[in-house]
Design a protein around this motif. Structure first.
Motif, short mmCIF file in Angstrom:
data_model
loop_
_atom_site.label_atom_id
_atom_site.label_comp_id
_atom_site.label_asym_id
_atom_site.label_seq_id
_atom_site.Cartn_x
_atom_site.Cartn_y
_atom_site.Cartn_z
N PHE A 14 0.83 -1.20 0.00
CA PHE A 14 0.00 0.00 0.00
C PHE A 14 0.86 1.25 0.00
N TRP A 15 1.98 1.20 0.74
CA TRP A 15 2.93 2.33 0.77
C TRP A 15 3.47 2.58 -0.63
N SER A 18 0.80 4.01 -2.93
CA SER A 18 0.54 5.42 -2.58
C SER A 18 1.67 6.31 -3.08
N ARG A 21 1.43 6.84 -6.74
CA ARG A 21 0.39 7.83 -7.07
C ARG A 21 0.94 9.24 -6.94
N CYS A 28 -3.57 16.32 -6.17
CA CYS A 28 -4.41 15.20 -5.76
C CYS A 28 -5.55 14.95 -6.73
N LEU A 197 0.67 7.50 2.44
CA LEU A 197 -0.66 6.90 2.53
C LEU A 197 -1.75 7.95 2.65
N ASP A 198 -1.40 9.12 3.14
CA ASP A 198 -2.41 10.17 3.34
C ASP A 198 -2.95 10.72 2.03
N VAL A 199 -2.32 10.36 0.93
CA VAL A 199 -2.77 10.88 -0.36
C VAL A 199 -4.23 10.53 -0.63
N TRP A 200 -4.67 9.35 -0.20
CA TRP A 200 -6.04 8.92 -0.49
C TRP A 200 -7.05 9.73 0.30
N SER A 248 3.46 13.16 6.41
CA SER A 248 2.70 13.41 5.18
C SER A 248 3.12 14.72 4.53
#
Length: 262
Positions: A14-15, A18, A21, A28, A197-200, A248
């Motif tokens: 997941f890292w 992310s 991305r 964003c 991960l905070d991008v989502w 983040s």
């Protein structure tokens, strides 16, 4: 043990997803109008107002790198030398070296050492004085956009918060102003340390605001944040190295337009 290893594998995956991305884009979500895009036909004169040397690298690197990529003129006004521990002279030199990494010309970086605006958790900074000093820089450099901390100041440091309120006071006393101001949105303790991960969550939260009032900028060169912060040798201790890796703010900034005046 198997479930633990599986959880680690999922987390790493997941890292990586992310981070991919973030590396693939500078924002964003698509925005209309786009934030400070050079294609709009205007090169802006932007003043980033911070409290201490290293604020620019720890918190605002995604914004700086984005604005540089768009060809805007970035100026930095650092209100103090960060002399709380007696190394203010060293820290002043460190911010110049960090800004060289971030491609900000030395002549566009100004560090103040005002006796009434000294670094420290117990030092209250006069908002009216801050407003006057910031206004002076606006006039000198023909600034049309300000960027600074929000009311919480990322970490809650009172100097960060005072800078915000100094700009608020400046806005309230300049009703006919020709400049706008933006604040870096503070994150909860959970979101602050989720790295890329905070991008989502940022994508979701950005979609709820009018695109002219809030923008999420991604740092597709996060190694620059690390290299810039590493120039602050007096501050480059183990926990700040971990902060840059997991914060983040290394990977993205959410900027919100300051509209209301005090």
């Amino acid at each position: 043990m198997a479930w633990f290893l599986a959880a680690i594998a999922v987390s790493i995956s997941f890292w990586v997803i992310s981070l991919s991305r973030i590396l693939s884009s500078s924002s964003c979500v698509p925005s209309n109008p786009p934030f400070f895009r050079a294609g709009s036909g205007k090169k802006r004169n932007i003043l980033l107002v911070i409290a201490h040397p290293d604020d620019e690298s720890m918190f605002f690197a995604p914004t700086i790198l984005f604005l540089n990529s768009e060809g805007h003129n970035i100026h930095i006004l650092c209100i103090s030398t960060g002399n709380a521990e007696g190394v203010g002279n060293n820290r002043k030199e460190e911010i110049y070296r960090a800004c060289a990494i971030l491609k900000i010309p030395l002549q566009q970086v100004k560090v103040l050492d005002h006796p009434c605006l000294q670094d420290g958790f117990k030092n209250t900074w006069d908002h009216e004085l801050l407003a006057r000093l910031i206004e002076d820089e606006i006039k000198v450099w023909d600034i049309d956009s300000l960027i600074t901390f929000d009311d919480f100041g990322v970490s809650g440091h009172p100097n960060h918060r005072d800078v915000h309120h100094g700009i608020r006071m400046l806005l309230s006393t300049n009703k006919q102003r020709k400049f706008e101001a933006w604040e870096l949105v503070s994150r909860s303790i959970f979101r602050k340390y989720t790295g890329p991960l905070d991008v989502w969550l940022s994508i979701v939260s950005s979609s709820y605001y009018r695109q002219t009032q809030i923008y999420c900028l991604l740092n597709n060169r996060p190694s620059k944040s690390y290299l810039a912060m590493a120039e602050h040798q007096s501050q480059w201790v183990w926990f700040r190295k971990l902060f840059v890796l997991f914060s983040s703010y290394t990977y993205m900034n959410t900027l919100r337009k300051i509209i209301d005046s005090e």
